[in-house]
Design a protein around this motif. Sequence first.
Motif, mmCIF file in Angstrom:
data_model
loop_
_atom_site.group_PDB
_atom_site.id
_atom_site.type_symbol
_atom_site.label_atom_id
_atom_site.label_comp_id
_atom_site.label_asym_id
_atom_site.label_seq_id
_atom_site.Cartn_x
_atom_site.Cartn_y
_atom_site.Cartn_z
ATOM 1 N N MET A 137 0.823 -1.205 0.000
ATOM 2 C CA MET A 137 0.000 0.000 0.000
ATOM 3 C C MET A 137 0.860 1.259 0.000
ATOM 4 N N GLU A 138 1.988 1.229 0.686
ATOM 5 C CA GLU A 138 2.863 2.397 0.723
ATOM 6 C C GLU A 138 3.406 2.751 -0.653
ATOM 7 N N ALA A 139 3.608 1.746 -1.510
ATOM 8 C CA ALA A 139 4.154 2.011 -2.835
ATOM 9 C C ALA A 139 3.279 2.992 -3.612
ATOM 10 N N GLU A 140 1.967 2.916 -3.447
ATOM 11 C CA GLU A 140 1.083 3.831 -4.159
ATOM 12 C C GLU A 140 1.133 5.243 -3.577
ATOM 13 N N LYS A 141 1.761 5.413 -2.441
ATOM 14 C CA LYS A 141 1.861 6.728 -1.823
ATOM 15 C C LYS A 141 3.219 7.374 -2.100
ATOM 16 N N GLU A 142 3.750 7.071 -3.277
ATOM 17 C CA GLU A 142 4.994 7.689 -3.712
ATOM 18 C C GLU A 142 4.736 8.439 -5.004
ATOM 19 N N LEU A 153 1.272 16.322 0.630
ATOM 20 C CA LEU A 153 1.158 17.666 0.058
ATOM 21 C C LEU A 153 0.615 17.599 -1.373
ATOM 22 N N HIS A 154 1.019 16.580 -2.105
ATOM 23 C CA HIS A 154 0.501 16.386 -3.459
ATOM 24 C C HIS A 154 -1.015 16.175 -3.418
ATOM 25 N N GLU A 155 -1.478 15.391 -2.448
ATOM 26 C CA GLU A 155 -2.919 15.168 -2.311
ATOM 27 C C GLU A 155 -3.637 16.463 -1.920
ATOM 28 N N MET A 156 -3.028 17.256 -1.061
ATOM 29 C CA MET A 156 -3.611 18.551 -0.698
ATOM 30 C C MET A 156 -3.735 19.426 -1.947
ATOM 31 N N GLU A 157 -2.684 19.432 -2.749
ATOM 32 C CA GLU A 157 -2.672 20.231 -3.982
ATOM 33 C C GLU A 157 -3.693 19.684 -4.984
ATOM 34 N N ARG A 158 -3.696 18.380 -5.183
ATOM 35 C CA ARG A 158 -4.579 17.741 -6.159
ATOM 36 C C ARG A 158 -6.052 18.026 -5.878
ATOM 37 N N SER A 170 -12.736 27.051 0.459
ATOM 38 C CA SER A 170 -12.588 25.664 0.899
ATOM 39 C C SER A 170 -12.301 24.778 -0.320
ATOM 40 N N PRO A 171 -11.346 23.871 -0.240
ATOM 41 C CA PRO A 171 -10.886 23.117 -1.410
ATOM 42 C C PRO A 171 -11.994 22.405 -2.198
ATOM 43 N N LYS A 172 -12.046 22.681 -3.496
ATOM 44 C CA LYS A 172 -13.105 22.151 -4.363
ATOM 45 C C LYS A 172 -13.145 20.639 -4.407
ATOM 46 N N GLY A 173 -12.004 19.992 -4.356
ATOM 47 C CA GLY A 173 -11.961 18.543 -4.449
ATOM 48 C C GLY A 173 -12.336 17.819 -3.175
ATOM 49 N N ARG A 174 -12.778 18.566 -2.165
ATOM 50 C CA ARG A 174 -13.153 17.962 -0.880
ATOM 51 C C ARG A 174 -14.532 18.412 -0.414
ATOM 52 N N MET A 180 -11.294 11.380 4.572
ATOM 53 C CA MET A 180 -10.473 11.920 3.483
ATOM 54 C C MET A 180 -9.142 12.426 4.024
ATOM 55 N N ALA A 181 -9.190 13.157 5.139
ATOM 56 C CA ALA A 181 -7.955 13.690 5.721
ATOM 57 C C ALA A 181 -7.012 12.549 6.113
ATOM 58 N N ALA A 182 -7.549 11.518 6.733
ATOM 59 C CA ALA A 182 -6.723 10.373 7.137
ATOM 60 C C ALA A 182 -6.106 9.704 5.912
ATOM 61 N N ASP A 183 -6.898 9.528 4.856
ATOM 62 C CA ASP A 183 -6.384 8.926 3.622
ATOM 63 C C ASP A 183 -5.264 9.770 3.009
ATOM 64 N N MET A 184 -5.342 11.078 3.192
ATOM 65 C CA MET A 184 -4.344 11.995 2.644
ATOM 66 C C MET A 184 -3.125 12.140 3.563
ATOM 67 N N GLY A 185 -3.243 11.640 4.790
ATOM 68 C CA GLY A 185 -2.142 11.770 5.736
ATOM 69 C C GLY A 185 -2.042 13.147 6.372
ATOM 70 N N ILE A 186 -3.185 13.838 6.474
ATOM 71 C CA ILE A 186 -3.215 15.181 7.053
ATOM 72 C C ILE A 186 -4.235 15.234 8.191
ATOM 73 N N GLU A 187 -4.262 16.339 8.905
ATOM 74 C CA GLU A 187 -5.215 16.562 9.996
ATOM 75 C C GLU A 187 -6.158 17.700 9.620
ATOM 76 N N LEU A 188 -7.404 17.631 10.071
ATOM 77 C CA LEU A 188 -8.295 18.778 9.928
ATOM 78 C C LEU A 188 -7.763 19.909 10.792
ATOM 79 N N LEU A 189 -7.935 21.145 10.325
ATOM 80 C CA LEU A 189 -7.551 22.283 11.154
ATOM 81 C C LEU A 189 -8.421 22.323 12.401
#
Length: 187
Positions: free
Chosen positions: A1-6, A52-57, A83-87, A112-121
Amino acid sequence: MEAEKELSPEQREELLTTLKGRFEKNRRRHQDLDWAAVQAKLEANPGKLWSLHEMERTGGEPDVIGQDTSTGEYLFYDCAAESPKGRRSVCYDHEALESRKEHKPENSAVEMAADMGIELLTEEQYRQLQTLGNFDMKTSSWLKTPAEIRKLGGAIFADFRYGQVFVYHNGASSYYAARAFRGSLRV
């Protein structure tokens, strides 16, 4: 699974170029920081670069908003004007999503945030972001909700209207076309 996160080398270079351009264009957000140091930290953390790529995407336009002096970590927040359009059109969390009997959204902010590896503000982080510009003047963003509010079925969100940050509440299962979430990432 980690391979897809590169990221591919091309994706990595494109993202670093985008982040550098945003960093230089918005010096007010990070006056005392140096891009070369930020980039070195990013290059040493490919998993964070993927986040960060997921945040940008998804339309978040992540940017450095500071540095934690105790850990040395750089703090990235979603800095898109709205607020980000893709979310957008997501309820608060998985429990809220499962509680909907009909017209379920496709996802939840927390998942979504967990899948992206980020935290909600958090509310505090959202207020800090608003000192760096005017964000969510037409949209709103889910915020990390205190457990005592969530236990009662609610969730909090915020926006910026009339020169003021407003923090509101909604049922966690609600979702709107103009509401998404903003995330943070420590690198």
